[in-house]
Scaffold this motif. Structure first.
Motif, short mmCIF file in Angstrom:
data_model
loop_
_atom_site.label_atom_id
_atom_site.label_comp_id
_atom_site.label_asym_id
_atom_site.label_seq_id
_atom_site.Cartn_x
_atom_site.Cartn_y
_atom_site.Cartn_z
N LEU A 75 78.56 29.18 1.84
CA LEU A 75 79.47 28.53 0.90
C LEU A 75 80.91 28.53 1.39
O LEU A 75 81.70 27.68 1.02
CB LEU A 75 79.39 29.21 -0.47
N ARG B 53 83.35 24.40 2.07
CA ARG B 53 84.75 24.56 1.71
C ARG B 53 85.61 25.06 2.87
O ARG B 53 86.82 25.16 2.72
CB ARG B 53 84.86 25.54 0.53
N THR C 133 72.37 31.11 0.02
CA THR C 133 73.66 30.82 0.64
C THR C 133 73.93 31.68 1.86
O THR C 133 74.85 31.41 2.60
CB THR C 133 74.81 31.04 -0.36
N ILE D 220 71.51 25.65 3.69
CA ILE D 220 72.71 26.22 3.06
C ILE D 220 73.62 25.10 2.63
O ILE D 220 74.01 24.26 3.40
CB ILE D 220 73.43 27.14 4.06
N GLU E 187 75.67 17.97 -1.09
CA GLU E 187 75.74 19.05 -2.06
C GLU E 187 74.35 19.59 -2.39
O GLU E 187 73.98 19.79 -3.54
CB GLU E 187 76.45 18.57 -3.33
N ASP F 209 78.03 33.73 4.87
CA ASP F 209 77.93 33.04 3.59
C ASP F 209 78.23 31.57 3.83
O ASP F 209 79.35 31.19 4.14
CB ASP F 209 78.93 33.62 2.59
#
Length: 327
Positions: free
Chosen positions: A239, A19, A221, A15, A115, A237
């Motif tokens: 992300l 953030r 994700t 994953i 990333e 999730d």
């Protein structure tokens, strides 16, 4: 009679992240789900209720810590070779002092995910390590777990190191993984503190339970987590590091994952209270509680120093700002 506990990871991709203050990447989902299982069994042990103590996987050891009951073994399942594992050509020659030999040794070194892309720490641009959020590759995390144990720093206050006896990988060429683990964890045992050791797992290929579909475009994700005793799975999730609205399990309106660091610290404080460990209850932050696991931190220092001395590279240091919190 032996009891077998299986830890599994069935993600198609790692994953990509990053953030949230407490991101949940695939390997964290794997390890922290297992940690929740361990905390649950610690609570059973310290409950002092005979039937729960009997069901717990823990027993007293000859020191101040708990250990697994006799006959209990741990096994890890992966549905694919972990990212960062070297891919070995069929007819590769590894004669000493040859170019291919040196190249292979470099590829067996530490890798990081930046990333969603995996790089060797020996070749990555230094500015990426300081300007991007990075995660050490799954291959290197597994190697570290086989030295430090799968319990992590916080649980090391209560239990002896816990190692996986075997690793089963879904339908893959395992030579690169076997060679990497063998080389990375050799020659470290004699330097480790008491209770810690280098555990060489038996690695074998087995049928995979999931595979990427042709119409699956882009990185996965979502991660699913659960362990014995849970009434429902949680869907996170990666992300944003939070539970999705449609998840069968939700901790509350904030959608914080039950695997976030704050939840791990909450479990830690509950067990510390039940174990009557006032010294641990008096800690002021997640970071402090981890740092006080002195033998674990010593073992980690020995392991990472050994990696560097063997030419595998330096373990990337993360900013620990997100660890300076309490509950």
């Amino acid at each position: 009679m032996e009891n077998h506990i299986y830890i599994s990871k069935t993600f198609e991709e790692d994953i990509p992240i990053f953030r949230d203050s407490f991101p949940i990447v695939a390997d964290n989902i794997l390890l922290r789900s297992f940690m929740r299982f361990l905390y649950q069994h610690l609570l059973m042990f310290f409950s002092k209720e005979a039937n729960l103590v009997e069901k717990s996987i823990f027993q007293r050891s000859d020191n101040d810590l708990l250990c697994l009951k006799s006959g209990i073994k741990l096994h890890l399942y992966l549905n694919q070779v972990p990212k960062g594992t070297v891919k070995m050509p069929p007819k590769l020659s590894l004669r000493p002092h040859t170019l291919s030999s040196w190249q292979m040794i470099a590829e067996m070194g530490l890798h990081v995910s930046v990333e969603g892309k995996v790089f060797s720490v020996l070749t990555i641009a230094p500015e990426l390590l300081t300007t991007k959020v990075i995660s050490v590759s799954p291959k290197d995390k597994i190697a570290q777990w086989q030295v430090l144990g799968y319990q992590g720093a916080l649980l090391s206050h209560f239990i002896e190191p816990i190692y996986v006896q075997s690793i089963s990988v879904g339908n893959e060429d395992l030579r690169g993984m076997q060679m990497t683990l063998s080389h990375q964890i050799e020659d470290v045992t004699n330097q480790l503190p008491v209770l810690y050791s280098m555990m060489r797992p038996h690695i074998s290929a087995v049928p995979t339970v999931a595979s990427a579909s042709a119409d699956n475009v882009g990185p996965v994700t979502y991660g699913f987590n659960g362990s014995e005793g849970d009434r429902s799975i949680e869907v996170v999730d990666g992300l944003i590091g939070r539970t999705i609205v449609e998840s069968p399990f939700k901790s509350g309106p904030a959608l914080a994952s039950r695997l976030c660091k704050a939840e791990m610290l909450r479990y830690f404080k509950i067990v510390a209270n039940d174990a009557q460990r006032q010294d641990l209850l008096d800690t002021h932050s997640y970071r402090e509680a981890k740092s006080l696991a002195t033998q674990y931190q010593e073992a980690k220092s020995v392991w990472r120093t050994t990696l560097m001395q063997q030419g595998f590279g330096s373990w990337p240091e993360k900013l620990m700002v997100s660890d300076n919190f309490d509950i």
